[in-house]
Write an enzyme that holds these catalytic residues in place. Structure first.
Site, mmCIF file in Angstrom:
data_model
loop_
_atom_site.group_PDB
_atom_site.id
_atom_site.type_symbol
_atom_site.label_atom_id
_atom_site.label_comp_id
_atom_site.label_asym_id
_atom_site.label_seq_id
_atom_site.Cartn_x
_atom_site.Cartn_y
_atom_site.Cartn_z
ATOM 1 N N THR A 164 0.866 -1.177 0.000
ATOM 2 C CA THR A 164 0.000 0.000 0.000
ATOM 3 C C THR A 164 0.909 1.235 0.000
ATOM 4 O O THR A 164 2.020 1.187 0.526
ATOM 5 C CB THR A 164 -0.979 0.004 1.200
ATOM 6 N N GLY A 165 0.443 2.303 -0.629
ATOM 7 C CA GLY A 165 1.278 3.505 -0.732
ATOM 8 C C GLY A 165 1.378 3.938 -2.188
ATOM 9 O O GLY A 165 0.472 3.666 -2.986
HETATM 10 C C1 SD4 Z 1 -2.045 3.081 -5.767
HETATM 11 N N1 SD4 Z 1 -1.113 1.752 -4.015
HETATM 12 O O1 SD4 Z 1 -2.981 3.166 -6.538
HETATM 13 C C2 SD4 Z 1 -2.301 2.457 -4.422
HETATM 14 C C3 SD4 Z 1 -2.704 3.540 -3.492
HETATM 15 C C4 SD4 Z 1 -2.600 3.203 -2.071
HETATM 16 O O2 SD4 Z 1 -2.793 3.629 0.032
HETATM 17 O O3 SD4 Z 1 -2.151 2.181 -1.659
HETATM 18 N N2 SD4 Z 1 -2.951 4.030 -1.214
HETATM 19 O O4 SD4 Z 1 -0.934 3.512 -6.020
#
Ligand code: SD4
Length: 331
Positions: free
Chosen positions: A234-235
């Protein structure tokens, strides 16, 4: 030459001296962790774990448990950035990404930039089970879902639309808040030792229309190998994609690292490749991982307003634990 008393005494003395060392060298009995086990990102991971535990307790399969768990988060209007009430892109449209991977048979399915369908994880599962493909995106993903009877609906609540519109008038950047990093990632291990991963998200707020993050990319946002373990991210998706992060974590576990070390090593590698993330407060990346043994681990790049925690359920009746993860860098 016969074996004499003197030889016996020497051997006995050596053996006695060696005994404590030998005892220490005995292979450690592996601790038997209770199964099934489920790990899921963020505080709402608790509701995911509880739904997965219920599904397992009712005899549900590994994938049923994961899908039901992720559906609960997708349906929850209080969770922004996943499913219903997810965060819109630059055009004010919610485009969702999701993927699922089943260790049994090394199968995977994913959808990207799908619109007006609140449970993209369920569509991703259908891609895996009903087609020979892995990833379907955009209008094709919507058409596929429609054909299978998924209902289309408005995903954006009035409140989030109002917030998005206000940010357009003021400052586009203001729509970004670090508490909006909350993609749902989950890894489950069933009582037979099979692993699966699932990820669902609306991706980064204000992204360009059609932008795919890491979540639907197998090996980036999630990966599992039934012989080794699973991982998910996540990120900032672009960082996870450029480093094939989830795949890399599983490969480090294959090489013998425990899940926490594997997550930390890949995070270290990302920082080395992209040193700018050290000073960009928006650059966030976090991983969860579970080994085939049921041992879990996680890593997160930096502290943020909303703490990075994961939920962990062992067995089908004990309440899931919420575990805080220490960031790699301090700001
Ligand atoms: C993204 N990894 O679309 C996802 C966003 C996310 O916590 O994890 N936000 O890049």
């Amino acid at each position: 030459m016969g074996y004499r008393r003197r030889d016996f005494l020497r051997d006995a003395t050596v053996a006695a001296a060696l005994l404590p060392r030998l005892a220490r060298a005995q292979p450690k009995q592996p601790v038997k962790l209770e199964l099934p086990a489920v790990i899921a990102t963020w505080d709402y991971g608790v509701e995911l774990c509880v739904a997965a535990q219920k599904s397992f307790a009712a005899g549900g399969d590994l994938l049923d448990a994961l899908e039901k768990g992720v559906n609960v988060v997708e349906d929850d209007p209080a969770v922004h950035s996943v499913g219903y009430n997810g965060l819109p892109n630059e055009d004010g449209v919610v485009q969702l990404d999701a993927s699922i991977m089943d260790g049994r048979g090394h199968r995977a399915g994913a959808v990207g930039a799908i619109e007006r369908i609140k449970n993209p994880i369920s569509v991703a599962r259908k891609v895996m089970e009903k087609t020979t493909h892995v990833l379907i995106v955009g209008a094709g993903a919507n058409a596929f879902a429609k054909k299978l009877g998924f209902k289309e609906q408005e995903l954006l609540s009035k409140e989030v639309r109002a917030e998005w519109e206000a940010s357009r008038k003021a400052n586009k950047e203001s729509f970004w808040r670090d508490d909006k990093h909350d993609t749902v990632c989950a890894i489950a291990l069933d009582a037979k030792g099979n692993l699966a991963t699932a990820v669902s998200t609306s991706g980064l707020p204000n992204k360009l229309s059609g932008r795919l993050g890491d979540s639907p990319i197998i090996g980036a946002g999630s990966y599992c190998d039934n012989d080794v373990g699973g991982a998910a991210a996540t990120g900032i998706g672009e960082l996870a994609i450029k480093n094939a992060a989830s795949f890399a974590i599983v490969e480090r576990m294959r090489a013998g690292l425990d899940p926490t070390r594997a997550c930390q090593e890949i995070l270290d590698r990302v920082v080395k490749k992209h040193p700018e993330v050290k000073t960009d407060p928006r650059a966030q990346l976090a991983f969860i991982a579970m080994a085939k043994s049921g041992v879990v681990g996680a890593a997160v790049l930096r502290p943020q307003k909303k703490l990075f925690r994961y939920a962990l359920a062992r067995g089908t009746s004990a309440a899931p634990a919420l575990v805080e993860v220490k960031p790699l860098i301090s700001a």
